[in-house]
Motif scaffolding. Structure first.
Motif, PDB file in Angstrom:
ATOM      1  N   THR A 178      17.855 -12.051  89.587  1.00  0.00           N
ATOM      2  CA  THR A 178      18.382 -13.114  90.439  1.00  0.00           C
ATOM      3  C   THR A 178      19.093 -14.128  89.563  1.00  0.00           C
ATOM      4  OG1 THR A 178      16.471 -12.823  91.903  1.00  0.00           O
ATOM      5  CG2 THR A 178      17.810 -14.794  92.221  1.00  0.00           C
ATOM      6  N   ILE A 179      20.378 -14.341  89.829  1.00  0.00           N
ATOM      7  CA  ILE A 179      21.173 -15.273  89.028  1.00  0.00           C
ATOM      8  C   ILE A 179      21.162 -16.638  89.719  1.00  0.00           C
ATOM      9  CG2 ILE A 179      23.419 -15.731  87.991  1.00  0.00           C
ATOM     10  CD1 ILE A 179      23.983 -12.707  88.169  1.00  0.00           C
ATOM     11  N   LEU A 180      20.557 -17.620  89.047  1.00  0.00           N
ATOM     12  CA  LEU A 180      20.481 -18.981  89.583  1.00  0.00           C
ATOM     13  C   LEU A 180      21.599 -19.820  88.975  1.00  0.00           C
ATOM     14  CD1 LEU A 180      16.623 -19.633  89.331  1.00  0.00           C
ATOM     15  CD2 LEU A 180      17.908 -18.562  91.192  1.00  0.00           C
ATOM     16  N   PRO A 181      22.324 -20.583  89.795  1.00  0.00           N
ATOM     17  CA  PRO A 181      23.428 -21.386  89.264  1.00  0.00           C
ATOM     18  C   PRO A 181      22.915 -22.582  88.469  1.00  0.00           C
ATOM     19  CG  PRO A 181      23.089 -21.894  91.573  1.00  0.00           C
ATOM     20  CD  PRO A 181      22.156 -20.758  91.250  1.00  0.00           C
ATOM     21  N   PRO A 182      23.781 -23.230  87.698  1.00  0.00           N
ATOM     22  CA  PRO A 182      23.368 -24.441  86.983  1.00  0.00           C
ATOM     23  C   PRO A 182      22.868 -25.510  87.958  1.00  0.00           C
ATOM     24  CG  PRO A 182      25.498 -23.660  86.186  1.00  0.00           C
ATOM     25  CD  PRO A 182      25.178 -22.861  87.405  1.00  0.00           C
ATOM     26  N   ARG A 183      21.863 -26.265  87.512  1.00  0.00           N
ATOM     27  CA  ARG A 183      21.305 -27.408  88.254  1.00  0.00           C
ATOM     28  C   ARG A 183      20.630 -26.996  89.558  1.00  0.00           C
ATOM     29  NH1 ARG A 183      26.513 -31.560  87.587  1.00  0.00           N
ATOM     30  NH2 ARG A 183      27.257 -30.642  85.633  1.00  0.00           N
ATOM     31  N   TYR A 184      20.224 -25.758  89.654  1.00  0.00           N
ATOM     32  CA  TYR A 184      19.553 -25.280  90.863  1.00  0.00           C
ATOM     33  C   TYR A 184      18.199 -25.971  90.991  1.00  0.00           C
ATOM     34  CZ  TYR A 184      17.885 -21.929  94.356  1.00  0.00           C
ATOM     35  OH  TYR A 184      17.407 -21.336  95.502  1.00  0.00           O
ATOM     36  N   GLY A 185      17.874 -26.439  92.185  1.00  0.00           N
ATOM     37  CA  GLY A 185      16.697 -27.277  92.357  1.00  0.00           C
ATOM     38  C   GLY A 185      15.467 -26.605  92.923  1.00  0.00           C
ATOM     39  N   MET A 186      15.545 -25.311  93.248  1.00  0.00           N
ATOM     40  CA  MET A 186      14.395 -24.648  93.875  1.00  0.00           C
ATOM     41  C   MET A 186      13.914 -23.465  93.036  1.00  0.00           C
ATOM     42  SD  MET A 186      15.528 -24.845  97.899  1.00  0.00           S
ATOM     43  CE  MET A 186      17.195 -24.239  97.632  1.00  0.00           C
ATOM     44  N   LYS A 187      13.784 -23.689  91.740  1.00  0.00           N
ATOM     45  CA  LYS A 187      13.412 -22.611  90.828  1.00  0.00           C
ATOM     46  C   LYS A 187      11.983 -22.128  91.051  1.00  0.00           C
ATOM     47  CE  LYS A 187      16.639 -24.295  87.342  1.00  0.00           C
ATOM     48  NZ  LYS A 187      16.815 -24.799  85.963  1.00  0.00           N
ATOM     49  N   GLY A 188      11.143 -22.989  91.636  1.00  0.00           N
ATOM     50  CA  GLY A 188       9.763 -22.601  91.888  1.00  0.00           C
ATOM     51  C   GLY A 188       9.627 -21.414  92.822  1.00  0.00           C
ATOM     52  N   MET A 189      10.654 -21.135  93.606  1.00  0.00           N
ATOM     53  CA  MET A 189      10.631 -19.954  94.462  1.00  0.00           C
ATOM     54  C   MET A 189      10.639 -18.673  93.639  1.00  0.00           C
ATOM     55  SD  MET A 189      13.395 -21.087  97.371  1.00  0.00           S
ATOM     56  CE  MET A 189      13.408 -19.439  98.075  1.00  0.00           C
ATOM     57  N   TYR A 190      11.142 -18.762  92.403  1.00  0.00           N
ATOM     58  CA  TYR A 190      11.354 -17.564  91.599  1.00  0.00           C
ATOM     59  C   TYR A 190      10.435 -17.469  90.383  1.00  0.00           C
ATOM     60  CZ  TYR A 190      15.528 -17.476  94.466  1.00  0.00           C
ATOM     61  OH  TYR A 190      16.381 -17.471  95.541  1.00  0.00           O
ATOM     62  N   TYR A 191      10.051 -18.603  89.818  1.00  0.00           N
ATOM     63  CA  TYR A 191       9.202 -18.539  88.627  1.00  0.00           C
ATOM     64  C   TYR A 191       8.496 -19.865  88.396  1.00  0.00           C
ATOM     65  CZ  TYR A 191      12.863 -21.107  86.060  1.00  0.00           C
ATOM     66  OH  TYR A 191      13.764 -22.048  85.639  1.00  0.00           O
ATOM     67  N   THR A 192       7.456 -19.794  87.563  1.00  0.00           N
ATOM     68  CA  THR A 192       6.735 -20.970  87.084  1.00  0.00           C
ATOM     69  C   THR A 192       6.562 -20.830  85.583  1.00  0.00           C
ATOM     70  OG1 THR A 192       5.532 -21.316  89.148  1.00  0.00           O
ATOM     71  CG2 THR A 192       4.565 -22.252  87.177  1.00  0.00           C
ATOM     72  N   LEU A 193       6.862 -21.891  84.861  1.00  0.00           N
ATOM     73  CA  LEU A 193       6.724 -21.853  83.410  1.00  0.00           C
ATOM     74  C   LEU A 193       5.293 -22.190  82.995  1.00  0.00           C
ATOM     75  CD1 LEU A 193      10.041 -23.653  82.409  1.00  0.00           C
ATOM     76  CD2 LEU A 193       9.522 -21.218  82.168  1.00  0.00           C
TER      77      LEU A 193
END
Length: 201
Positions: free
Chosen positions: A97-112
């Motif tokens: 899944t390619i996320l664009p710069p400054r994407y604000g909903m990254k939690g849908m895809y991963y957690t660090l």
């Protein structure tokens, strides 16, 4: 709303039966609309199938397949990324899944992992910004698709609503040059936990 209820369900007796019927009808309509919207979304965005890598590639920001292929190939060209995929090899296909710069909903895809905060150096809308409009890397989230109690998943099944995506690596790629500027290893879960299924659409 009350008048509508009275006209459609008001004649049902006892009255609780009318309310229960209205609830079931509304719930059915909501699910039907949700699945219809999902089907429309899947039909509207480009989805790139890469059988040779047993992978499916999609971009949150609409981009042509040639652009998606270039970014995906740049991510896989990094030896560290290939080693990570090899170390986590399983039966399920890879979903990139390619996320664009400054994407604000990254939690849908991963957690660090703890202590590794997401990159918030730039503000922006929740859906991010056009990758071609800024000189910033996109994030390629490489995940393994799996289905509970299921057999071997095909590429066509990888985006099903009941498939769980286990994030394996986050690769930062500059789309213009194909340069890999970073690699992070996330926890094997999204923001809501390791067992929560977050549909891609």
């Amino acid at each position: 709303m009350r008048r509508l209820f009275e006209r459609i369900f008001g004649r049902l007796r006892p009255r609780a039966v009318g309310w229960a019927t209205a609830y079931v009808v509304c719930l059915t309509l909501a699910f039907a609309l949700g699945f219809a919207l999902r089907a429309y979304t899947r039909a509207s965005i480009p989805i790139l199938s890469r059988p040779e890598q047993r992978a499916v590639v999609l971009s949150v920001w609409p981009k042509p397949e040639s652009w998606m292929a270039r970014v995906f190939d740049a991510a896989l060209a990094d030896a560290r990324v290939r080693a990570r995929l090899e170390a986590t090899r399983a039966d399920g296909p890879v979903v990139a899944t390619i996320l664009p710069p400054r994407y604000g909903m990254k939690g849908m895809y991963y957690t660090l992992p703890p202590g590794q905060a997401p990159d918030r150096r730039h503000g922006g809308p929740e859906l991010g910004v056009d990758p071609d409009g800024v000189d910033e890397p996109v994030e390629v989230v490489l995940s393994r698709a799996e289905k509970a109690y299921g057999g071997r998943l095909t590429l066509e099944d990888a985006l099903d609503v009941d498939v769980r995506l286990i994030p394996l690596a986050i690769v930062e790629v500059l789309p213009a040059s194909g340069e890999v500027t970073g690699l992070r290893i996330p926890l094997p879960q999204n923001h809501w936990g390791p067992r929560v299924v977050m549909p891609v659409f």
